[in-house]
Design a protein around this motif. Structure first.
Motif, PDB file in Angstrom:
ATOM      1  N   LEU A 275      37.258  46.772  24.038  1.00  0.00           N
ATOM      2  CA  LEU A 275      38.139  46.129  25.014  1.00  0.00           C
ATOM      3  C   LEU A 275      38.250  44.621  24.803  1.00  0.00           C
ATOM      4  N   GLN A 276      39.393  44.083  25.255  1.00  0.00           N
ATOM      5  CA  GLN A 276      39.599  42.639  25.227  1.00  0.00           C
ATOM      6  C   GLN A 276      38.560  41.946  26.105  1.00  0.00           C
ATOM      7  N   ARG A 277      38.172  40.740  25.688  1.00  0.00           N
ATOM      8  CA  ARG A 277      37.269  39.917  26.494  1.00  0.00           C
ATOM      9  C   ARG A 277      38.078  38.912  27.306  1.00  0.00           C
ATOM     10  N   GLY A 278      37.500  38.473  28.408  1.00  0.00           N
ATOM     11  CA  GLY A 278      38.101  37.398  29.197  1.00  0.00           C
ATOM     12  C   GLY A 278      39.351  37.786  29.956  1.00  0.00           C
ATOM     13  N   VAL A 279      39.499  39.070  30.249  1.00  0.00           N
ATOM     14  CA  VAL A 279      40.666  39.539  31.008  1.00  0.00           C
ATOM     15  C   VAL A 279      40.272  39.705  32.477  1.00  0.00           C
ATOM     16  N   ASN A 280      41.118  39.186  33.365  1.00  0.00           N
ATOM     17  CA  ASN A 280      40.936  39.374  34.799  1.00  0.00           C
ATOM     18  C   ASN A 280      42.151  40.075  35.387  1.00  0.00           C
ATOM     19  N   PHE A 281      41.925  40.843  36.431  1.00  0.00           N
ATOM     20  CA  PHE A 281      43.043  41.348  37.208  1.00  0.00           C
ATOM     21  C   PHE A 281      43.682  40.178  37.966  1.00  0.00           C
TER      22      PHE A 281
ATOM     23  N   ALA B 236      34.538  49.904  33.258  1.00  0.00           N
ATOM     24  CA  ALA B 236      34.473  50.668  34.503  1.00  0.00           C
ATOM     25  C   ALA B 236      35.862  50.875  35.102  1.00  0.00           C
ATOM     26  N   ASP B 237      36.753  49.905  34.911  1.00  0.00           N
ATOM     27  CA  ASP B 237      38.122  50.026  35.413  1.00  0.00           C
ATOM     28  C   ASP B 237      38.898  51.084  34.637  1.00  0.00           C
ATOM     29  N   VAL B 238      38.622  51.184  33.341  1.00  0.00           N
ATOM     30  CA  VAL B 238      39.266  52.210  32.512  1.00  0.00           C
ATOM     31  C   VAL B 238      38.857  53.598  33.009  1.00  0.00           C
ATOM     32  N   LYS B 239      37.559  53.789  33.197  1.00  0.00           N
ATOM     33  CA  LYS B 239      37.068  55.080  33.670  1.00  0.00           C
ATOM     34  C   LYS B 239      37.636  55.403  35.051  1.00  0.00           C
ATOM     35  N   TYR B 240      37.617  54.429  35.949  1.00  0.00           N
ATOM     36  CA  TYR B 240      38.129  54.638  37.306  1.00  0.00           C
ATOM     37  C   TYR B 240      39.597  55.061  37.274  1.00  0.00           C
ATOM     38  N   SER B 241      40.402  54.388  36.448  1.00  0.00           N
ATOM     39  CA  SER B 241      41.838  54.657  36.410  1.00  0.00           C
ATOM     40  C   SER B 241      42.123  56.057  35.895  1.00  0.00           C
ATOM     41  N   PHE B 242      41.490  56.443  34.796  1.00  0.00           N
ATOM     42  CA  PHE B 242      41.720  57.783  34.260  1.00  0.00           C
ATOM     43  C   PHE B 242      41.150  58.863  35.181  1.00  0.00           C
TER      44      PHE B 242
ATOM     45  N   GLY C 269      48.427  53.214  33.575  1.00  0.00           N
ATOM     46  CA  GLY C 269      48.132  51.826  33.865  1.00  0.00           C
ATOM     47  C   GLY C 269      46.655  51.717  34.193  1.00  0.00           C
ATOM     48  N   ILE C 270      46.091  50.549  33.964  1.00  0.00           N
ATOM     49  CA  ILE C 270      44.685  50.314  34.302  1.00  0.00           C
ATOM     50  C   ILE C 270      44.631  49.419  35.536  1.00  0.00           C
ATOM     51  N   PHE C 271      43.901  49.861  36.564  1.00  0.00           N
ATOM     52  CA  PHE C 271      43.808  49.121  37.804  1.00  0.00           C
ATOM     53  C   PHE C 271      42.343  49.001  38.236  1.00  0.00           C
ATOM     54  N   PRO C 272      42.031  48.082  39.146  1.00  0.00           N
ATOM     55  CA  PRO C 272      40.637  47.760  39.443  1.00  0.00           C
ATOM     56  C   PRO C 272      39.878  48.897  40.124  1.00  0.00           C
ATOM     57  N   VAL C 273      38.591  48.961  39.835  1.00  0.00           N
ATOM     58  CA  VAL C 273      37.718  49.925  40.500  1.00  0.00           C
ATOM     59  C   VAL C 273      37.847  49.784  42.017  1.00  0.00           C
ATOM     60  N   GLY C 274      38.077  50.909  42.685  1.00  0.00           N
ATOM     61  CA  GLY C 274      38.144  50.930  44.139  1.00  0.00           C
ATOM     62  C   GLY C 274      39.478  50.535  44.741  1.00  0.00           C
ATOM     63  N   SER C 275      40.426  50.098  43.916  1.00  0.00           N
ATOM     64  CA  SER C 275      41.673  49.553  44.468  1.00  0.00           C
ATOM     65  C   SER C 275      42.518  50.603  45.170  1.00  0.00           C
ATOM     66  N   ARG C 276      42.475  51.841  44.698  1.00  0.00           N
ATOM     67  CA  ARG C 276      43.280  52.880  45.354  1.00  0.00           C
ATOM     68  C   ARG C 276      42.763  53.205  46.748  1.00  0.00           C
TER      69      ARG C 276
ATOM     70  N   LYS D 283      53.002  51.728  45.280  1.00  0.00           N
ATOM     71  CA  LYS D 283      54.415  52.123  45.193  1.00  0.00           C
ATOM     72  C   LYS D 283      55.350  50.976  45.550  1.00  0.00           C
ATOM     73  N   GLN D 284      54.979  50.188  46.553  1.00  0.00           N
ATOM     74  CA  GLN D 284      55.923  49.215  47.104  1.00  0.00           C
ATOM     75  C   GLN D 284      55.521  47.756  46.908  1.00  0.00           C
ATOM     76  N   THR D 285      54.232  47.447  46.995  1.00  0.00           N
ATOM     77  CA  THR D 285      53.800  46.039  46.939  1.00  0.00           C
ATOM     78  C   THR D 285      52.525  45.895  46.115  1.00  0.00           C
ATOM     79  N   PRO D 286      52.552  46.194  44.810  1.00  0.00           N
ATOM     80  CA  PRO D 286      51.320  46.190  44.005  1.00  0.00           C
ATOM     81  C   PRO D 286      50.863  44.780  43.624  1.00  0.00           C
ATOM     82  N   ILE D 287      50.422  44.033  44.611  1.00  0.00           N
ATOM     83  CA  ILE D 287      50.009  42.646  44.388  1.00  0.00           C
ATOM     84  C   ILE D 287      48.537  42.610  43.988  1.00  0.00           C
ATOM     85  N   GLY D 288      48.247  41.977  42.864  1.00  0.00           N
ATOM     86  CA  GLY D 288      46.867  41.724  42.462  1.00  0.00           C
ATOM     87  C   GLY D 288      46.162  42.859  41.757  1.00  0.00           C
ATOM     88  N   VAL D 289      46.824  44.025  41.560  1.00  0.00           N
ATOM     89  CA  VAL D 289      46.122  45.193  41.047  1.00  0.00           C
ATOM     90  C   VAL D 289      46.434  45.475  39.571  1.00  0.00           C
ATOM     91  N   GLY D 290      47.120  44.561  38.902  1.00  0.00           N
ATOM     92  CA  GLY D 290      47.387  44.705  37.477  1.00  0.00           C
ATOM     93  C   GLY D 290      46.786  43.564  36.693  1.00  0.00           C
TER      94      GLY D 290
END
Length: 521
Positions: free
Chosen positions: A101-107, A116-122, A172-179, A188-195
């Motif tokens: 995985l890439q380093r230094g990436v933040n949502f 952990a975010d990859v596992k959570y998303s799948f 898509g990959i989204f943060p652990v617990g975000s759903r 669906k309508q306002t995906p702020i901060g989750v990408g």
């Protein structure tokens, strides 16, 4: 009304639309002018969702692909490129994919991106309780593990060649617990901060616009090159073109095919096209409804269509004629199979005579209006006229994209004329339409163990030389059973203002905008 008279009316209407191109275009009483640092883009379709795992619309993928990212991307030419995974390896048995995985990436909410975010998303997509529309793409996954924060390992139940290709569009990959942290309609309508993508959702208005702003902390250094991107929802072709000509939008998708060659050379504008050899214009046939329950009738429909005339005179070169699901220029195209379904009026009459509908039949043909990808209204009229020569009555039913896809997904149709978009992978659409566990199967109802075995065999090979004979056998089955009627392969066409730089037409149809910038006057 005859086909020729109706077509002349359509062309006159198009000319009338062209006559008003110099006028400003109003959106719900407002006029939008070009602003510094703001990229304005016109698309035909209103977003039903911005959630990538539930997204059915390729126009709207241009929006959610700026918000969300995936382990692997696809560039404008259809080649795999690193995204959230900077590298990957595949085990010799083709069952284990290890992603570095890439380093230094933040949502966009500041949360660090890890395995952990990859596992959570799948895991979320794979859970049947979550009813993800794109879940069928991923059920081949047996497990996702995280040896460390920078490594994700996907283990498959069986070899699955298109795994990486499908990641680019249908995940898509989204943060652990975000759903669990957000309301049901948040993604669906306002995906702020989750990408992790280059753009952050700001606001939207149904049937009007979607506004995104630049992600100031985006990990892809130097991108994006705009401060804001606004997607205007403009269903009518002539109105999209008018918005471009008046500089109220800088890029448009699905321009009018009949004027594309002329307009692209106009002062202040640019345009280009690119083949999408696995994305067909086709008639999707429901085998559970008469008269398409009869393979001889389906063959008659295929044989009566003059695809060359349709693609040349009605689609203006924006479709390349083919009776198979691949363009003639594609490495996967089987000329022998295609030739067996080429236009032949005598053979069409013989096929109809051998069917149980020899004395005639009628059916409703759905098509999209306003246009989606390409205007099919003239093609629908031509199909109606050609089938009338066999004594078959076609009742034309125009619907907007959302209405039509909702009917097709549940099999509430006899036939639907539409374009389907596929990644640069030869079995995507065939698997989606013809495998009973897939999301589009109700659109066809076709069952063939022989075809499914060939698709599964194709998943086990990567080498083009080994894949080609499998796909040739697959096309022989399609030529024999006629489960659908292919008309040709779509060409992607875009127009843009000449001050738009580094824009590339995307073979996958969704607009790629992350590296685009507007030159200063």
């Amino acid at each position: 009304m005859t086909f020729s008279n109706r077509r002349r009316q359509l062309l006159r209407a198009g000319a009338a639309g062209m006559a008003g191109l110099s006028l400003p275009l109003a959106f719900e009483g407002r006029v939008f002018a070009a602003q510094a640092g703001v990229l304005s883009v016109a698309i035909p379709s209103n977003p039903q969702t911005l959630d990538p795992i539930n997204q059915p619309n390729h126009d709207v993928m241009a929006i959610n692909q700026l918000i969300f990212e995936n382990l692997v991307g696809i560039d404008a030419r259809g080649q795999r490129v690193p995204q959230l995974a900077r590298a990957w390896t595949i085990s010799p048995d083709k069952l284990t994919y290890t992603f570095d995985l890439q380093r230094g990436v933040n949502f966009q909410n500041g949360q660090p991106f890890t395995s952990a975010d990859v596992k959570y998303s799948f895991d979320y997509v794979l859970n049947p309780a979550n009813k993800a529309f794109r879940r069928p793409f991923w059920t081949v996954i047996d497990s996702v593990s995280t040896p460390d924060a920078n490594t994700a390992v996907i283990r498959l139940k069986r070899p699955y060649r298109p795994l990486l290709d499908y990641m680019s569009k249908y995940m898509g990959i989204f943060p652990v617990g975000s759903r669990e942290q957000h309301p049901a309609d948040y993604f669906k309508q306002t995906p702020i901060g989750v990408g992790t993508g280059p753009a952050i959702f700001v606001q939207s208005k149904a049937n009007d616009f979607v506004e995104l702003k630049r992600n100031p902390a985006y990990w892809g250094k130097g991108e994006p090159h705009w401060d804001k991107v606004v997607f205007r929802i403009i269903p009518e072709e002539s109105s999209r073109l008018a918005s471009l000509m008046s500089d109220q939008t800088q890029i448009i998708s699905a321009p009018p095919a009949q004027t594309f060659a002329q307009i692209r050379t106009s002062a202040g504008l640019a345009g280009d096209s690119r083949p999408s050899p696995t994305s067909p214009l086709m008639m999707c046939l429901n085998h559970r409804k008469a008269p398409f329950d009869d393979p001889a009738f389906r063959r008659a429909v295929s044989l009566v269509l003059d695809r060359g005339k349709i693609c040349r005179d009605l689609c203006y070169g924006a479709v390349k004629a083919s009776s198979m699901p691949f363009a003639p220029e594609s490495q996967w195209y089987d000329a022998s199979s295609a030739g067996s379904l080429a236009f032949n009026l005598e053979q069409a009459r013989a096929a109809l005579k051998s069917s149980k509908y020899a004395s005639g039949a009628s059916f409703d043909l759905l098509y999209v209006q306003p246009a989606y990808l390409i205007d099919t209204s003239s093609t629908a009229l031509f199909i109606q006229a050609q089938l009338a020569s066999l004594g078959v009555r076609v009742n034309l039913r125009p619907l907007d994209f959302g209405q039509m896809i909702s009917q097709v997904l549940v099999g509430n149709h006899a036939a639907a004329l539409t374009g389907f978009i596929a990644p640069p992978e030869p079995t995507y659409l065939l698997n989606a339409l013809f495998r009973p566990t897939e999301s589009l199967w109700k659109a066809s109802g076709y069952e063939s163990a022989e075809l499914l075995k060939l698709i599964d065999d194709s998943y086990r090979v990567d080498d083009p030389a080994a894949l080609k004979p499998i796909l040739a056998k697959l096309q022989q089955v399609l030529a024999r059973d006629c489960p659908a009627v292919w008309i040709g392969a779509l060409e992607v066409q875009n127009l843009w203002r000449s001050n738009v730089k580094d824009f590339q037409v995307n073979t996958g149809f969704s607009l790629k905008l992350d590296n685009v910038y507007l030159a200063k006057a």
